[in-house]
Design a protein around this motif. Structure first.
Motif, PDB file in Angstrom:
ATOM      1  N   LEU A 197      15.034  34.909  49.080  1.00 49.64           N
ATOM      2  CA  LEU A 197      14.962  35.664  47.829  1.00 49.64           C
ATOM      3  C   LEU A 197      15.302  34.800  46.621  1.00 49.64           C
ATOM      4  CD1 LEU A 197      16.622  39.074  48.761  1.00 49.64           C
ATOM      5  CD2 LEU A 197      14.254  38.686  48.071  1.00 49.64           C
ATOM      6  N   GLY A 198      14.473  34.900  45.597  1.00 47.53           N
ATOM      7  CA  GLY A 198      14.711  34.163  44.361  1.00 47.53           C
ATOM      8  C   GLY A 198      14.262  32.713  44.397  1.00 47.53           C
ATOM      9  N   ILE A 199      13.688  32.279  45.520  1.00 47.13           N
ATOM     10  CA  ILE A 199      13.278  30.873  45.662  1.00 47.13           C
ATOM     11  C   ILE A 199      11.759  30.823  45.801  1.00 47.13           C
ATOM     12  CG2 ILE A 199      13.517  28.768  47.034  1.00 47.13           C
ATOM     13  CD1 ILE A 199      16.190  29.995  48.100  1.00 47.13           C
ATOM     14  N   ARG A 200      11.133  30.059  44.904  1.00 47.45           N
ATOM     15  CA  ARG A 200       9.674  29.923  44.988  1.00 47.45           C
ATOM     16  C   ARG A 200       9.212  28.685  44.246  1.00 47.45           C
ATOM     17  NH1 ARG A 200       7.142  34.680  44.362  1.00 47.45           N
ATOM     18  NH2 ARG A 200       5.150  33.624  44.286  1.00 47.45           N
TER      19      ARG A 200
ATOM     20  N   CYS B  73      13.735  37.690  51.999  1.00 44.40           N
ATOM     21  CA  CYS B  73      14.844  37.423  52.910  1.00 44.40           C
ATOM     22  C   CYS B  73      14.415  37.698  54.348  1.00 44.40           C
ATOM     23  CB  CYS B  73      16.044  38.293  52.539  1.00 44.40           C
ATOM     24  SG  CYS B  73      17.424  38.100  53.683  1.00 44.40           S
ATOM     25  N   MET B  74      14.596  36.721  55.241  1.00 41.04           N
ATOM     26  CA  MET B  74      14.222  36.915  56.645  1.00 41.04           C
ATOM     27  C   MET B  74      15.013  38.056  57.284  1.00 41.04           C
ATOM     28  SD  MET B  74      13.504  33.254  58.429  1.00 41.04           S
ATOM     29  CE  MET B  74      12.467  33.906  59.729  1.00 41.04           C
TER      30      MET B  74
ATOM     31  N   VAL C 186      14.171  28.217  53.859  1.00 44.42           N
ATOM     32  CA  VAL C 186      14.752  27.437  52.758  1.00 44.42           C
ATOM     33  C   VAL C 186      15.777  28.239  51.966  1.00 44.42           C
ATOM     34  CG1 VAL C 186      14.232  26.105  50.676  1.00 44.42           C
ATOM     35  CG2 VAL C 186      12.596  26.126  52.588  1.00 44.42           C
ATOM     36  N   PHE C 187      17.004  27.707  51.943  1.00 44.34           N
ATOM     37  CA  PHE C 187      18.102  28.230  51.123  1.00 44.34           C
ATOM     38  C   PHE C 187      18.521  27.157  50.128  1.00 44.34           C
ATOM     39  CE2 PHE C 187      18.727  31.197  54.629  1.00 44.34           C
ATOM     40  CZ  PHE C 187      19.137  32.345  53.987  1.00 44.34           C
ATOM     41  N   ARG C 188      17.594  26.619  49.394  1.00 49.19           N
ATOM     42  CA  ARG C 188      17.882  25.612  48.373  1.00 49.19           C
ATOM     43  C   ARG C 188      17.212  26.067  47.081  1.00 49.19           C
ATOM     44  NH1 ARG C 188      21.840  23.500  48.453  1.00 49.19           N
ATOM     45  NH2 ARG C 188      21.117  21.779  47.170  1.00 49.19           N
TER      46      ARG C 188
END
Length: 140
Positions: free
Chosen positions: A103-106, A126-127, A76-78
């Motif tokens: 990163l930064g998404i949760r 980050c993958m 997920v990059f949203r």
């Protein structure tokens, strides 16, 4: 609990097919650079972006439900506020094993819902970074 151990992350990184929600056509964005790196390292990346027809020479899908092949990981990059709906869409499929937010998404509530449904969750990582750290060669 979201996945935290290196052994569990290695196991996840051993999966093959990754649907990238929010995959970008812009090379300047991490949402383009990370999936490109994953393709270069042998992963089957499925772009999910309703505003693009094609990314990396691959068909871009409007949504997870529009993907007709099996998915191992949803990356997920949203924004975090969109994670809940993405988790719902992933849980509607029977094939998704892992939901990974960059990163930064949760979204802890959505992560808990996914885990209760038997789906592993990685949040705020980050993958590309984890792949380089755990599986990459020192020169990468």
């Amino acid at each position: 609990m979201p996945v935290e151990t290196d052994d569990a992350l290695r196991e996840i990184l051993d999966l093959d097919t990754i649907a990238v929600v929010g995959c970008s056509t812009s090379p300047a964005k991490a949402a383009h650079d990370v999936p490109k790196y994953l393709i270069e390292h042998g992963y089957d990346v499925i772009p999910v972006n309703p505003f693009a027809d094609e990314i990396f020479g691959r068909e871009s899908h409007d949504s997870l439900s529009a993907v007709d092949q099996e998915i191992d990981i949803v990356d997920v990059f949203r924004p975090s506020e969109e994670v809940s709906g993405i988790v719902d869409a992933a849980l509607e499929r029977s094939d998704v094993e892992v939901i990974w937010t960059q990163l930064g998404i949760r979204d802890d509530t959505a992560a808990e819902r996914a885990e209760q449904a038997g789906t592993r969750v990685v949040q705020d990582r980050c993958m590309k970074v984890e792949h380089q750290r755990l599986l990459g060669s020192p020169s990468e």
